[in-house]
Design an enzyme around this catalytic site. Structure first.
Site, PDB file in Angstrom:
ATOM      1  N   HIS A  18       1.606   5.198  -2.744  1.00 49.62           N
ATOM      2  CA  HIS A  18       1.475   6.350  -2.475  1.00 49.62           C
ATOM      3  C   HIS A  18       2.895   6.027  -3.104  1.00 49.62           C
ATOM      4  CE1 HIS A  18      -2.197   6.458  -0.215  1.00 49.62           C
ATOM      5  NE2 HIS A  18      -1.875   5.624   0.852  1.00 49.62           N
ATOM      6  N   HIS A  28       1.127  -0.868  -0.042  1.00 49.12           N
ATOM      7  CA  HIS A  28       0.274   0.005   0.051  1.00 49.12           C
ATOM      8  C   HIS A  28       0.932   1.492   0.080  1.00 49.12           C
ATOM      9  CE1 HIS A  28      -3.768   2.381   1.631  1.00 49.12           C
ATOM     10  NE2 HIS A  28      -2.743   3.087   1.810  1.00 49.12           N
ATOM     11  N   GLU A  29       1.833   1.015   1.091  1.00 44.29           N
ATOM     12  CA  GLU A  29       2.916   2.425   0.683  1.00 44.29           C
ATOM     13  C   GLU A  29       3.407   2.729  -0.013  1.00 44.29           C
ATOM     14  OE1 GLU A  29       1.625   4.634   3.074  1.00 44.29           O
ATOM     15  OE2 GLU A  29       1.037   3.076   5.052  1.00 44.29           O
TER      16      GLU A  29
HETATM   17 ZN    ZN Z   1      -2.705   5.509   2.915  1.00 42.21          ZN
END
Ligand code: ZN
Length: 326
Positions: A246, A242-243
């Protein structure tokens, strides 16, 4: 490493009629669901992000204040305009000489921040780090059930640092700045991942790409969220997935709620607010499609999320060529 044992779980979790999905739903009964960080927050409670180039992942039950970097509509507009500018700059710079990349191997430097030599003090074994890299490679190859992306990951260094003043890693602190300024290595294409206990119950946070290299660039991930760690429901490595999403310019699937351009990706259905646990069938917007609860960029359990979409894969590659390619 072979396929993760939970692979079947991941593929099945999004199917409403599956027994497994029902079991997952049933398992949540009896647990008092903590209020959603966003839906329950009175208007105005969400703090303005201190840095529009960062974003976080919050565990179920986290408070609004624990997601310090969720973007406002204005910040999204600014980031989209910046992406367009970066693309123009690159197009001018290339003048046809250097073709945009279609596949990318990302060098990964893992900084293990430790308070002392104990596991509780942050001493995460190399085996978990290697498993994290495998999880990333499976997720970004699409082998857990999502779209294949351009990206693969190669661990180039594990850097162990014992420094009690950096532990836990406190989001937005001068200690975080000191840590990253001291440790960050490589160019814009190098992923610096910092592992440690984190402030405020956060699972992780990341910086979005920028046109100029910033020492703060990188992802911070809860050490026990690595595959086999102790962070219950969040210990299959998808906080890292997830990170890094980003870091490769993806927003949350719930960015923008039900209106407007949402997360700026056309094939992720709009979602009014973050989804937690694994709420199969959740549908919070009247627009087409159920909530993308199995997407890596939502807030569901690791066992629930298993995919990026083709649109997200395209957005990440576009951003790579605009921001991070050499
Ligand atoms: Zn996030």
């Amino acid at each position: 490493m072979g396929l993760r044992p939970n692979l079947l779980t991941r593929r099945t979790a999004g199917v409403a009629t599956s027994t497994l999905a029902l079991l997952l739903s049933t398992a949540a009964v009896g647990v008092v669901p903590a209020a959603s960080a966003f839906s329950a927050a009175p208007a105005g409670v969400c703090a303005e992000p201190a840095d529009a180039h960062a974003d976080a992942r919050v565990a179920k039950g986290g408070h609004a204040k624990l997601d310090p970097n969720h973007l406002t509509a204005k910040q999204v507009r600014e980031r989209e305009a910046d992406l367009a500018t970066a693309q123009r700059e690159r197009a001018n710079f290339r003048t046809g000489a250097v073709a945009p990349l279609a596949t990318v191997t990302i060098p990964v430097v893992v900084h293990v921040i430790q308070e002392n030599s104990t596991r509780a003090g942050g001493n995460i074994p190399d085996s978990l780090i290697n498993q994290q890299i495998s999880v990333l490679n499976q997720a970004y190859a699409g082998s857990t059930g999502g779209a294949a992306t351009a990206f693969s990951f190669q661990l180039t260094k594990i850097n162990r640092v014992t420094n009690a003043s950096w532990y836990p890693i406190v989001q937005g602190s001068s200690a975080e700045r000191s840590m990253k300024t001291s440790l960050r290595t490589g160019g814009k294409n190098t992923l610096n991942m910092y592992l440690g206990e984190l402030s405020d119950g956060l699972l992780g946070w990341a910086t979005f790409p920028k046109r100029t290299l910033d020492k703060m660039d990188g992802v911070v991930v809860l050490n026990e969220s690595l595959p086999g760690g102790t962070a219950t429901n969040y210990n299959q490595g998808d906080t890292g997935t997830h990170e890094i999403g980003h870091w490769l310019n993806l927003y949350h699937t719930f960015q923008g709620g039900c209106s407007g351009s949402g997360d700026s990706v056309s094939d992720t259905p709009a979602e009014a607010s973050p989804a937690y646990e694994c709420p199969t069938g959740r549908d919070t917007c009247s627009t087409a499609g159920k909530d993308p609860i199995t997407n890596f960029m939502d807030y569901t359990y690791d066992s629930c999320m298993y995919q990026f979409t083709a649109g997200q894969a395209s957005r990440m590659l576009t951003a790579w060529n605009a921001y991070r390619a050499a």
